[in-house]
Design a protein around this motif. Sequence first.
Motif, PDB file in Angstrom:
ATOM      1  N   HIS A  23      37.213  67.342  46.880  1.00  0.00           N
ATOM      2  CA  HIS A  23      36.425  68.159  45.959  1.00  0.00           C
ATOM      3  C   HIS A  23      35.273  67.324  45.398  1.00  0.00           C
ATOM      4  O   HIS A  23      35.486  66.220  44.901  1.00  0.00           O
ATOM      5  N   PRO A  24      34.051  67.834  45.457  1.00  0.00           N
ATOM      6  CA  PRO A  24      32.898  67.028  45.016  1.00  0.00           C
ATOM      7  C   PRO A  24      32.975  66.591  43.562  1.00  0.00           C
ATOM      8  O   PRO A  24      32.518  65.490  43.224  1.00  0.00           O
ATOM      9  N   LEU A  25      33.535  67.419  42.686  1.00  0.00           N
ATOM     10  CA  LEU A  25      33.627  67.025  41.280  1.00  0.00           C
ATOM     11  C   LEU A  25      34.659  65.923  41.074  1.00  0.00           C
ATOM     12  O   LEU A  25      34.490  65.060  40.209  1.00  0.00           O
ATOM     13  N   VAL A  26      35.724  65.933  41.865  1.00  0.00           N
ATOM     14  CA  VAL A  26      36.703  64.841  41.802  1.00  0.00           C
ATOM     15  C   VAL A  26      36.070  63.548  42.293  1.00  0.00           C
ATOM     16  O   VAL A  26      36.203  62.484  41.669  1.00  0.00           O
ATOM     17  N   ILE A  27      35.364  63.611  43.429  1.00  0.00           N
ATOM     18  CA  ILE A  27      34.694  62.422  43.962  1.00  0.00           C
ATOM     19  C   ILE A  27      33.680  61.889  42.949  1.00  0.00           C
ATOM     20  O   ILE A  27      33.604  60.677  42.699  1.00  0.00           O
ATOM     21  N   GLU A  28      32.914  62.787  42.354  1.00  0.00           N
ATOM     22  CA  GLU A  28      31.928  62.359  41.359  1.00  0.00           C
ATOM     23  C   GLU A  28      32.607  61.714  40.161  1.00  0.00           C
ATOM     24  O   GLU A  28      32.142  60.672  39.655  1.00  0.00           O
ATOM     25  N   ALA A  29      33.704  62.284  39.709  1.00  0.00           N
ATOM     26  CA  ALA A  29      34.428  61.729  38.565  1.00  0.00           C
ATOM     27  C   ALA A  29      34.928  60.322  38.881  1.00  0.00           C
ATOM     28  O   ALA A  29      34.854  59.416  38.030  1.00  0.00           O
ATOM     29  N   VAL A  30      35.431  60.116  40.082  1.00  0.00           N
ATOM     30  CA  VAL A  30      35.945  58.803  40.487  1.00  0.00           C
ATOM     31  C   VAL A  30      34.819  57.772  40.510  1.00  0.00           C
ATOM     32  O   VAL A  30      34.961  56.648  39.996  1.00  0.00           O
ATOM     33  N   LEU A  31      33.705  58.133  41.106  1.00  0.00           N
ATOM     34  CA  LEU A  31      32.601  57.180  41.233  1.00  0.00           C
ATOM     35  C   LEU A  31      31.978  56.869  39.876  1.00  0.00           C
ATOM     36  O   LEU A  31      31.638  55.711  39.588  1.00  0.00           O
ATOM     37  N   LEU A  32      31.833  57.872  39.037  1.00  0.00           N
ATOM     38  CA  LEU A  32      31.303  57.624  37.694  1.00  0.00           C
ATOM     39  C   LEU A  32      32.246  56.744  36.887  1.00  0.00           C
ATOM     40  O   LEU A  32      31.806  55.854  36.142  1.00  0.00           O
ATOM     41  N   PHE A  33      33.547  56.981  37.029  1.00  0.00           N
ATOM     42  CA  PHE A  33      34.535  56.194  36.295  1.00  0.00           C
ATOM     43  C   PHE A  33      34.466  54.726  36.681  1.00  0.00           C
ATOM     44  O   PHE A  33      34.589  53.828  35.836  1.00  0.00           O
ATOM     45  N   LEU A 365      30.011  79.877  35.208  1.00  0.00           N
ATOM     46  CA  LEU A 365      30.738  79.356  34.042  1.00  0.00           C
ATOM     47  C   LEU A 365      29.986  78.193  33.417  1.00  0.00           C
ATOM     48  O   LEU A 365      29.759  78.163  32.196  1.00  0.00           O
ATOM     49  N   LEU A 366      29.611  77.220  34.236  1.00  0.00           N
ATOM     50  CA  LEU A 366      28.927  76.034  33.716  1.00  0.00           C
ATOM     51  C   LEU A 366      27.554  76.397  33.167  1.00  0.00           C
ATOM     52  O   LEU A 366      27.118  75.849  32.148  1.00  0.00           O
ATOM     53  N   SER A 367      26.876  77.332  33.834  1.00  0.00           N
ATOM     54  CA  SER A 367      25.561  77.769  33.350  1.00  0.00           C
ATOM     55  C   SER A 367      25.687  78.487  32.003  1.00  0.00           C
ATOM     56  O   SER A 367      24.906  78.232  31.079  1.00  0.00           O
ATOM     57  N   ASN A 368      26.673  79.359  31.879  1.00  0.00           N
ATOM     58  CA  ASN A 368      26.883  80.074  30.612  1.00  0.00           C
ATOM     59  C   ASN A 368      27.109  79.116  29.455  1.00  0.00           C
ATOM     60  O   ASN A 368      26.530  79.261  28.371  1.00  0.00           O
ATOM     61  N   LEU A 369      27.974  78.130  29.691  1.00  0.00           N
ATOM     62  CA  LEU A 369      28.334  77.213  28.607  1.00  0.00           C
ATOM     63  C   LEU A 369      27.249  76.176  28.348  1.00  0.00           C
ATOM     64  O   LEU A 369      27.192  75.593  27.252  1.00  0.00           O
ATOM     65  N   SER A 370      26.387  75.949  29.324  1.00  0.00           N
ATOM     66  CA  SER A 370      25.280  75.015  29.122  1.00  0.00           C
ATOM     67  C   SER A 370      24.153  75.653  28.317  1.00  0.00           C
ATOM     68  O   SER A 370      23.306  74.949  27.758  1.00  0.00           O
ATOM     69  N   SER A 371      24.147  76.974  28.278  1.00  0.00           N
ATOM     70  CA  SER A 371      23.065  77.690  27.592  1.00  0.00           C
ATOM     71  C   SER A 371      23.305  77.825  26.091  1.00  0.00           C
ATOM     72  O   SER A 371      22.470  78.384  25.375  1.00  0.00           O
ATOM     73  N   THR A 372      24.451  77.337  25.629  1.00  0.00           N
ATOM     74  CA  THR A 372      24.787  77.441  24.210  1.00  0.00           C
ATOM     75  C   THR A 372      25.489  76.154  23.778  1.00  0.00           C
ATOM     76  O   THR A 372      25.657  75.231  24.578  1.00  0.00           O
ATOM     77  N   TYR A 382      40.894  74.153  22.837  1.00  0.00           N
ATOM     78  CA  TYR A 382      41.190  74.275  24.264  1.00  0.00           C
ATOM     79  C   TYR A 382      41.111  72.960  25.042  1.00  0.00           C
ATOM     80  O   TYR A 382      41.695  72.856  26.118  1.00  0.00           O
ATOM     81  N   MET A 383      40.398  71.959  24.499  1.00  0.00           N
ATOM     82  CA  MET A 383      40.311  70.660  25.165  1.00  0.00           C
ATOM     83  C   MET A 383      40.417  69.563  24.105  1.00  0.00           C
ATOM     84  O   MET A 383      39.446  68.837  23.850  1.00  0.00           O
ATOM     85  N   PRO A 384      41.588  69.422  23.494  1.00  0.00           N
ATOM     86  CA  PRO A 384      41.712  68.505  22.350  1.00  0.00           C
ATOM     87  C   PRO A 384      41.423  67.042  22.683  1.00  0.00           C
ATOM     88  O   PRO A 384      40.875  66.321  21.841  1.00  0.00           O
ATOM     89  N   ILE A 385      41.804  66.591  23.858  1.00  0.00           N
ATOM     90  CA  ILE A 385      41.529  65.188  24.218  1.00  0.00           C
ATOM     91  C   ILE A 385      40.032  64.972  24.370  1.00  0.00           C
ATOM     92  O   ILE A 385      39.471  63.979  23.880  1.00  0.00           O
ATOM     93  N   GLN A 386      39.368  65.924  25.030  1.00  0.00           N
ATOM     94  CA  GLN A 386      37.919  65.797  25.194  1.00  0.00           C
ATOM     95  C   GLN A 386      37.208  65.938  23.847  1.00  0.00           C
ATOM     96  O   GLN A 386      36.170  65.306  23.626  1.00  0.00           O
ATOM     97  N   GLU A 398      28.848  68.610  26.636  1.00  0.00           N
ATOM     98  CA  GLU A 398      28.339  69.644  27.529  1.00  0.00           C
ATOM     99  C   GLU A 398      29.375  69.881  28.629  1.00  0.00           C
ATOM    100  O   GLU A 398      30.187  69.009  28.928  1.00  0.00           O
ATOM    101  N   PRO A 399      29.394  71.078  29.237  1.00  0.00           N
ATOM    102  CA  PRO A 399      30.544  71.503  30.037  1.00  0.00           C
ATOM    103  C   PRO A 399      30.876  70.643  31.246  1.00  0.00           C
ATOM    104  O   PRO A 399      32.042  70.338  31.482  1.00  0.00           O
ATOM    105  N   LYS A 400      29.890  70.236  32.020  1.00  0.00           N
ATOM    106  CA  LYS A 400      30.224  69.433  33.198  1.00  0.00           C
ATOM    107  C   LYS A 400      30.812  68.092  32.798  1.00  0.00           C
ATOM    108  O   LYS A 400      31.761  67.606  33.417  1.00  0.00           O
ATOM    109  N   SER A 401      30.269  67.474  31.773  1.00  0.00           N
ATOM    110  CA  SER A 401      30.807  66.195  31.307  1.00  0.00           C
ATOM    111  C   SER A 401      32.238  66.348  30.814  1.00  0.00           C
ATOM    112  O   SER A 401      33.082  65.475  31.040  1.00  0.00           O
ATOM    113  N   LEU A 402      32.516  67.449  30.143  1.00  0.00           N
ATOM    114  CA  LEU A 402      33.882  67.708  29.680  1.00  0.00           C
ATOM    115  C   LEU A 402      34.831  67.850  30.863  1.00  0.00           C
ATOM    116  O   LEU A 402      35.952  67.332  30.849  1.00  0.00           O
ATOM    117  N   LEU A 403      34.380  68.536  31.896  1.00  0.00           N
ATOM    118  CA  LEU A 403      35.195  68.727  33.095  1.00  0.00           C
ATOM    119  C   LEU A 403      35.469  67.387  33.788  1.00  0.00           C
ATOM    120  O   LEU A 403      36.606  67.074  34.149  1.00  0.00           O
TER     121      LEU A 403
END
Length: 425
Positions: A23-33, A365-372, A382-386, A398-403
């Motif tokens: 999954h691209p978001l998993v790969i991105e999370a690993v590389l950023l980490f 979803l990400l676009s909706n939450l990025s607009s506000t 809903y995301m207490p650790i984050q 912002e939503p992608k960073s939270l994900l």
Amino acid sequence: MKTIVKTHKNDRQHGIYSVCSAHPLVIEAVLLFNRSLDTHVLIEATSNQVNQYGGYTGMQPADFRDFVFAIANKVKFPTSRIILGGDHLGPNCWQHESAEVAMQKAEVLIAQYVKAGFRKIHLDTSMSCADDSMPLAPDVVAERSARLCLVAENTATDSQKHALSYVIGTEVPIPGGEAHAIETALVTTVDNAKLTISRHQQAFQQLGLNDAFKRVIAIVVQPGVEFDQHNIIQYQRQKALDLSAFIDTTPFVYEAHSTDYQTPAHLKQLVHDHFAILKVGPALTFALREAVFALAMIEKVIIAPAQQSQIMAVMDDVMLDNPQYWQKYYDSKYSKYRVELDYSLSDRCRYYWPDPSINQALDKLLSNLSSTTIALGVLSQYMPIQFNHVLAKQCQHEPKSLLIDKIQDVLRQYDQACRSSTIHV
């Protein structure tokens, strides 16, 4: 990989975790980490994910390499620090065919992985094909593994051979996970571990692969860890003491599969007990799914109903319309499979993320939450650790960073296990 194994053999405190996800978001999370850390990243594709016919991801080995490297370039992660691995490489995908036909296809598979620059190769020929007896005799498994190794050696350039590492053995569940509820996971015996090593060494020698056998770094065994749809069997190190003591007398380490959902303490113990390569996959996409569902709940609070992505409903519709990846694993009762569909620990949702309708819903979803702005109180709900990470400025609001941060919660546990010297009995 050989350097990592050597370091572990010297101090028992260092290991490496293997990310088994496409999954691209998993790969991105690993590389950023890992971007700011002085570490190599091990990313593996399984034979059913990626093969010469595309697998369930639609990617061949070279495609997967380009896919990972493109993400690395996007997030400015050096590709020289990425180790690509191939997991369960053998006739697994073609068990319904005769052994010879399946092995011929496995030879093409191995050659493509090596040509694409994969440096860690798990030779797995343990599964019976259509005309085989069950289970396969250890000699047959070893002979077939050596046959595939010969293909890898003949395919590799001289410089590639120097970097190639092999993993042998497969005392783990079949790729894809358990189809039935589990109550226990039997630990591999020392005799079986010895037999795996000796038979493979003999088979390699018979094909003139003495140098290749020197590049075998690990053996896959069952340390007594497993999970199914709703159960987790945690590591009990006292049951693996003999196994740990044995491998300490060899040049090898163990590779532990299905370590998903082990506690941080158990992961540390596994590394200390010479399970120096920890495989993790479903737990990462499970965290991804949790994050997406949490963001979907936030969306319900702050976005008008007509504008919502409805991603949870879209995911369910796609899975119900195409049940091939979950039907034989989940309970047939409606009340149970409706829970398992979304919340099973085996996370068979992971097979459906490439679907265009799911991707479209996720983008919305990400676009909706990025607009506000997500109110902190809603984020805490809903995301207490984050929420805490945002307050500590460890995560952007912002939503992608939270994900991404939610996925990295899992990575933090593995990183600490592969670095920490604190071991609790």
